[in-house]
Write an enzyme that holds these catalytic residues in place. Structure first.
Site, PDB file in Angstrom:
ATOM      1  N   LYS A 117       7.444  -3.039   5.448  1.00 15.15           N
ATOM      2  CA  LYS A 117       8.410  -4.065   5.439  1.00 15.15           C
ATOM      3  C   LYS A 117       9.250  -4.025   4.112  1.00 15.15           C
ATOM      4  O   LYS A 117       8.801  -4.361   3.165  1.00 15.15           O
ATOM      5  CB  LYS A 117       7.625  -5.456   5.521  1.00 15.15           C
ATOM      6  N   CYS A 150       8.924  -4.104 -13.231  1.00 18.11           N
ATOM      7  CA  CYS A 150       7.672  -4.846 -13.614  1.00 18.11           C
ATOM      8  C   CYS A 150       7.128  -4.690 -14.902  1.00 18.11           C
ATOM      9  O   CYS A 150       6.375  -5.268 -15.530  1.00 18.11           O
ATOM     10  CB  CYS A 150       6.591  -4.995 -12.249  1.00 18.11           C
ATOM     11  N   GLU A 174       9.135 -14.187 -16.275  1.00 18.41           N
ATOM     12  CA  GLU A 174       9.410 -12.948 -16.092  1.00 18.41           C
ATOM     13  C   GLU A 174      11.048 -13.125 -15.546  1.00 18.41           C
ATOM     14  O   GLU A 174      11.394 -13.863 -14.646  1.00 18.41           O
ATOM     15  CB  GLU A 174       8.750 -12.289 -14.642  1.00 18.41           C
ATOM     16  N   GLU A 219       0.671  -5.818  -6.664  1.00 15.30           N
ATOM     17  CA  GLU A 219       1.228  -5.337  -7.717  1.00 15.30           C
ATOM     18  C   GLU A 219       2.395  -6.201  -8.140  1.00 15.30           C
ATOM     19  O   GLU A 219       3.508  -6.331  -7.449  1.00 15.30           O
ATOM     20  CB  GLU A 219       1.503  -4.021  -7.675  1.00 15.30           C
TER      21      GLU A 219
END
Length: 495
Positions: free
Chosen positions: A178, A287, A388, A253
């Protein structure tokens, strides 16, 4: 407007579109206009993809294939990706707006994962256990889990997919992918290479659409054994919760707020380049972005000035052009989110040393750009230092000594990556020991390898990708007991 390119899903080895006939437009972040379409799938399409993967796992050529044969298929796939690397990279740039140099570099490196795990496929071994029961012959086997759902993000679609695909297939699992609804095209283009490589039908399947529509259907599906997810921590938590409810294996992750730490004894020229690489090389859309630049007080002003001067030279532009160094933000909502964080930082008292807005150049007007932005006078309590941003926004934070740097570095809900710049081997080892993060780079930044495990501490995730550790995430252990005695003892007593 030019006719849009149409990409199709692959389910059970055949091209497949949405069962409702719906399509999603894929936008080019540089032009701000649609360039392609992918199927807008629903729950029925997700079910069909899982059924195809489950069928391939329990019967047919893949289920009977030796590990050596699987490895050969993976290595063949790696060779085909190397052949088509430039074509796939161009698709990714059109989809996510990252630099062609960055995407082409990733695509040329991706085959190494398939070669490595292709070689590892027939090195999966069990062992004989010398138990305390002499009449028993006992051994272990390592077996695949079953159907794996791989959910991938929009920033580096094929690289982060590969980190899941290569070990999962080497272990003998089957896959449903996906991809992000924003950047599905390169994943769908990749599927033709699985067929060319000789993978049996149903081993690798795709389903495209919105996570809210099909994500939970995939994660909660009774035929799915594991979910491998890369993305934001809020979505990751929802995936984790759903997987736990249905007792599924997971690899997560997730986000990061990585500290990039410069000591006074560092090579300042290299450290400044490392700071730039850590946050602006991918427009901050990674990330592992070194979004918190921790600088020792005695060199704080010098480093700040030099980082600003270097960042001023960054060339924004068409990501397809070789001279471009900073491309657009991949999605319009993310561009607006980044600008919102810049406003928050100003409101909290951070000092904007560079950027802080959309570029004014007319040739960039249609694209989703944010100028490289640097804030000084940042404290680690500010939102800009704790949350973030996922954009080209750097926070510079002063520290006094090693202990202070460690306290600031670890004062985060995240623990994905970190950098240390120093000429002292004692300090390098000490900092590597004390920083709570899955990766510590010393005098470098953003280095990854198919040989090296990658993953996070704390809210940055669960499990590891790449390296020998990764294949363990896609295997389960079976213990076999064989009775060598002729008689059966008391059946009411534990043997």
């Amino acid at each position: 407007m030019a006719e849009l390119v149409r990409f199709h899903n692959t389910v059970g080895g055949r091209e497949s579109d949405s069962s409702t006939g719906r399509w999603l437009a894929s936008m080019n972040p540089f032009t701000g206009e649609p360039w392609a379409e992918v199927p807008h799938c629903g729950v029925d399409d997700a079910d069909a993809a899982v059924d195809a993967a489950h069928g391939a796992f329990v019967k047919g050529p893949w289920a009977d294939m030796t590990a050596t044969a699987r490895g050969k298929l993976l290595r063949r796939l790696g060779d085909l990706i190397a052949r088509d690397a430039d074509k796939l990279a161009a698709i990714e740039v059109s989809d996510n707006g990252k630099l062609l140099a960055e995407m082409a570099g990733q695509l040329r490196y991706i085959p190494e994962w398939f070669h490595y795990f292709g070689g590892l496929a027939d090195k999966i071994e069990g062992g004989v256990i010398p138990t305390d029961k002499p009449e028993m012959f006992t051994y272990t086997k390592r077996e695949p889990l079953g159907v794996v759902v791989a959910i991938t993000p929009w920033n580096s679609p094929l690289l982060l997919l590969t980190w899941k695909l290569a070990p999962a297939l080497a272990a003998g699992n089957t896959i449903v992918i996906k991809p992000s609804e924003f950047t599905s095209c390169s994943t769908l283009a990749l599927m033709a290479l699985f067929k060319e490589a000789g993978f049996p039908e149903g081993v690798v399947n795709t389903v495209t659409g919105f996570g809210g529509e099909i994500g939970n259907a995939l994660v909660s599906h009774p035929k799915v054994a594991k979910v491998a997810f890369t993305g934001g921590d809020a979505t990751g938590a929802a995936v984790y919760q759903s997987a736990a409810k249905h007792i599924k294996h997971v690899t997560l992750e997730l986000g990061g707020k990585s500290p990039n730490i410069i000591f006074a004894d560092a090579n300042i020229d290299d450290a400044v380049k490392g700071a730039i690489s850590g946050i602006f090389a991918a427009s901050g859309q990674t990330c592992i972005a070194g979004s918190r630049l921790l600088v020792q007080r005695s060199v704080y002003e010098e480093v700040s000035q030099r980082v600003v001067a270097f960042a001023k030279t960054a060339r924004l532009g068409d990501p397809m052009e070789k001279t471009t160094q900073v491309g657009p933000i991949t999605t319009l909502p993310q561009r607006d989110k980044v600008l919102g964080y810049i406003d928050v930082a100003r409101g909290e008292g951070a000092r904007c040393l560079l950027g802080g807005k959309r570029p004014e150049a007319p040739e960039l007007a249609k694209g989703w750009f944010v100028e490289p932005t640097i804030f000084g006078d940042v404290s680690n309590e500010m939102r800009i230092a704790r949350e973030e941003v996922f954009g080209p926004v750097l926070s510079i934070i002063p520290f006094e000594d090693e202990q202070h740097a460690i306290e600031i570095a670890n004062d985060s809900i995240y623990g994905l990556a970190s950098g240390v710049w120093t000429s002292s081997i004692r300090r390098a080892i000490t900092m590597a020991d004390k920083i709570r993060a899955g990766t510590v780079w010393v005098n470098t930044y953003r280095a990854v390898s198919f040989l090296a495990p990658f993953g996070g501490y704390k809210k940055s995730g669960v499990g590891r990708e790449s390296g020998q550790h990764a294949i363990d995430e896609y295997l389960q252990t079976k213990c076999v007991w064989i009775n060598l005695a002729e008689g059966v003892p008391d059946p009411f007593v534990l043997r």
